[in-house]
Design an enzyme around this catalytic site. Structure first.
Site, PDB file in Angstrom:
ATOM      1  NE  ARG A  58      16.868  12.152  24.326  1.00 47.41           N
ATOM      2  CZ  ARG A  58      18.687  12.140  24.390  1.00 47.41           C
ATOM      3  NH1 ARG A  58      18.268  13.977  24.087  1.00 47.41           N
ATOM      4  NH2 ARG A  58      19.734  12.338  24.443  1.00 47.41           N
ATOM      5  CD  GLU A  95      35.894   8.249  23.230  1.00 47.50           C
ATOM      6  OE1 GLU A  95      37.234   8.400  22.219  1.00 47.50           O
ATOM      7  OE2 GLU A  95      34.962   8.294  22.606  1.00 47.50           O
TER       8      GLU A  95
END
Length: 170
Positions: A58, A95
């Site tokens: 994006r 993560e």
């Protein structure tokens, strides 16, 4: 124009508890998209720089019209194995696992000044990686622009020392 009104929030996407900020509704509104790019231009019109950098994907959507409006070059930062020339790579931890980004080795000359443009600042991992790639090539970051900043994820703290600006904050 209140850009928050143009951004659709989708609850529980991509997983339960996440409130996804969908910019496709803003992009679909020609007036809102034009206004967004005009606001980006205003944020950087007083800066001296050579290139706009946009991370996949994006960042391409907001970075290329910004570069066009300012008559600057545009450099994409991509996921691995998407660029055809010689690249450098920066790997970063997520993560669970890791990811990496690449840039053409010859995309930025030492001393060139750049603006980074992207749609969203969350934890700052993608932009931090983009910064590391630019700096490895000798580029100088003079500004980092976001359409949206998720302030509760504190990504701005990871970008301390850089001029970070965002149009919409949640």
């Amino acid at each position: 124009m209140d850009l928050k009104d143009k951004i659709r929030v989708i609850p529980d996407f991509p997983e339960k508890g996440i409130r996804f900020k969908d910019i496709t509704t803003l992009l679909n509104d020609g007036e809102a998209f034009h206004y967004t790019i005009d606001q980006f231009v205003k944020e950087v019109e007083d800066k001296d720089f050579d290139l706009v950098i946009g991370p996949e994907s994006r960042g391409f959507i907001v970075g290329t019209p910004l570069a066009y409006a300012l008559k600057k070059g545009f450099v994409p930062v991509r996921k691995p194995n998407k660029l055809p020339g010689e690249t450098i790579r920066y790997e970063y931890k997520l993560e669970y696992g890791s990811d990496s980004l690449e840039i053409h080795r010859d995309a930025i000359k030492p001393g060139q000044k750049v603006i980074i443009a992207d749609d969203l600042l969350a934890t700052g991992g993608t932009i931090y990686s983009t910064i590391k790639l630019i700096e490895e090539l000798g580029g100088i970051i003079v500004g980092v622009l976001f359409l949206i900043e998720l302030t509760y994820l504190e990504g701005r703290q990871r970008l301390e020392g850089y001029d970070v600006r965002s149009l919409v904050k949640y």
